[in-house]
Design a protein around this motif. Structure first.
Motif, short mmCIF file in Angstrom:
data_model
loop_
_atom_site.label_atom_id
_atom_site.label_comp_id
_atom_site.label_asym_id
_atom_site.label_seq_id
_atom_site.Cartn_x
_atom_site.Cartn_y
_atom_site.Cartn_z
N ASP A 1 36.03 -46.82 30.04
CA ASP A 1 36.15 -47.48 28.73
C ASP A 1 36.96 -48.77 28.86
O ASP A 1 36.59 -49.79 28.28
CB ASP A 1 36.82 -46.55 27.72
CG ASP A 1 35.88 -45.42 27.29
OD1 ASP A 1 34.66 -45.53 27.58
OD2 ASP A 1 36.36 -44.44 26.69
N THR B 1 36.99 -41.35 32.40
CA THR B 1 36.40 -41.89 31.17
C THR B 1 37.26 -43.01 30.60
O THR B 1 36.74 -44.05 30.19
CB THR B 1 36.20 -40.76 30.13
OG1 THR B 1 35.40 -39.74 30.73
CG2 THR B 1 35.52 -41.28 28.88
N ASP C 1 28.39 -43.62 34.57
CA ASP C 1 29.24 -42.61 33.97
C ASP C 1 28.61 -41.27 34.29
O ASP C 1 28.02 -40.65 33.45
CB ASP C 1 29.26 -42.86 32.45
CG ASP C 1 30.30 -42.02 31.75
OD1 ASP C 1 30.94 -41.19 32.42
OD2 ASP C 1 30.46 -42.21 30.54
#
Ligand code: GTP
Ligand code: MG
Length: 371
Positions: free
Chosen positions: A98, A94, A134
């Motif tokens: 990002d 993650t 994702d």
């Protein structure tokens, strides 16, 4: 593939197996209940027992959906690579997503992301784009693969430099290999004390991920999602790999897309994130998704911008589906609502049949029961 077993035929006609076997014996053929009948024989038997046979082949109902249109070479245009980031828990998937999102040259300082839609596109300085997925864990990825939905072109395998290859790393390697998708290794957390990238590389070798420095062809990039280091090189490797794959699609045809995630939103109804795989999805399109139908009311990108359409490799959020589809379901644009219903009804029937335990042998005798 048009075969049906004696047992199955008996179920569908509500006729005893013994009666079918007796009938076949009179035709001079000895059969048992597990034997397969070809479509012609099955039709003969069904007619004999007073059924009107209507052959409904999957290929009839599903015919003309996007998969059937063969694109000629001159219709194909380059499309952005679709990249899935995988790796063990807490290795920084993650964080890396990002960080990569912030490399977008268009979205500006603040990142410009107004909502999370499970997939997004990054534009790099050269004007090229990369789509990142994702995936909400490996389960969804497996589900998609089980359904035959090939969503990703490249897997970025994140391995924490201070932790090394762990069970879910191995799982991810297996997923990638089973799908035949090339892997790029991102050794993350390079900023940490105890980072040991060489250990990671030798561990990877044990799982047949052979990096270039060991004579293989797998690319490795050392990164720190936290410090935002190595990201440009990672994107560069992704684009290089994409070039090798020669990814192309025809944008000028009815769209086919795959569902990444979907939910029922109180105010907005069904909201689904889909990845367009071929063609161009347009507002107002009538679609069938699994056993659901709908009309595309809105197309939104990860910035919350309303779009009129979305082309190959574009991940978008759509509204207007009547029900909530499952991840991995394929969305097809069809010519009208009747057609959408026909396909959806057929799929619902096929699904019901599967779940009630009547084994489908891929038979074309779906509605043999019509009296
Ligand atoms: P799951 O989604 O739970 O599987 O985890 P993940 O792989 O998405 O990892 P996540 O990005 O949530 O990061 C896990 C932890 O590692 C967080 O505390 C991050 O701040 C930290 N982390 C991620 N990348 C780096 C890095 O490059 N350096 C350091 N020092 N910490 C990092
Ligand atoms: Mg995570």
């Amino acid at each position: 593939p048009e075969n049906i077993t004696v047992q199955e035929l008996s179920n569908r006609m509500a006729v005893r197996v013994a009666d079918i076997i007796k009938f076949m014996m009179r035709q001079g053929q000895m059969m048992k209940q597990s034997d397969e009948l070809d479509a012609d024989t099955a039709e003969l038997i069904a007619t004999e027992f007073g059924h009107t046979v209507k052959r409904v082949a999957e290929s009839d109902v599903e015919e003309g959906l996007a998969g059937d249109i063969v694109d000629s070479d001159e219709n194909l245009e380059p499309r952005p690579p679709v990249v899935t980031i995988m790796g063990h828990v807490d290795h920084g998937k993650t964080s890396l997503l990002d960080a990569l999102r912030q490399t977008d040259v268009v979205s500006g300082e603040a990142g410009g992301i107004t909502q999370h839609i499970g997939a997004y596109q990054v534009r790099v300085a050269s004007g090229q784009r990369v789509t990142f997925l994702d995936t909400p864990g490996h389960a969804a990825f497996s589900a998609m693969r089980a359904r035959g939905a090939q969503v990703t072109d490249i897997v970025v395998l994140v391995v924490a430099a201070d932790d090394g290859v762990m069970p879910q790393t191995v799982e991810a390697i297996q997923h990638a290999k089973a799908s035949g998708v090339p892997i790029i290794v991102a050794i993350n957390k390079m900023d940490k004390q105890g980072a040991n990238p060489d250990k990671v590389l030798s561990e990877l070798t044990q799982h047949e991920v052979i990096v270039e420095q060991f004579g293989g062809d797998v690319q490795v990039v050392k990164v720190s999602a936290l410090k935002k280091e190595g990201l440009e090189e990672l994107v560069e490797q992704i684009l290089l790999q994409a070039e090798v794959l020669n990814l192309r699609a025809n944008p000028d045809r009815p769209a086919e897309a795959v569902v990444i995630e979907s939910k029922l939103d109180k105010g907005r109804g069904t909201v689904a994130t889909v990845l367009v795989q071929m063609g161009t999805l347009k507002r107002g399109d009538i679609v069938v998704v699994g056993a659901q139908i709908g009309r595309i009311r809105a197309i939104t990108n990860e910035r919350g911008q309303q779009l009129q359409n979305a082309g190959p490799s574009e991940p978008v959020e759509i509204m207007g589906l009547e029900g909530v589809p499952e991840p991995g379901n394929v969305l097809n644009v069809v010519e009208n609502e009747n057609r959408a219903r026909e396909v959806a009804d057929y799929r619902a029937r096929a699904k019901k049949q599967r779940t009630t335990g009547i084994k489908s042998t891929g038979t074309s005798l779906e509605s043999m029961m019509a009296k």
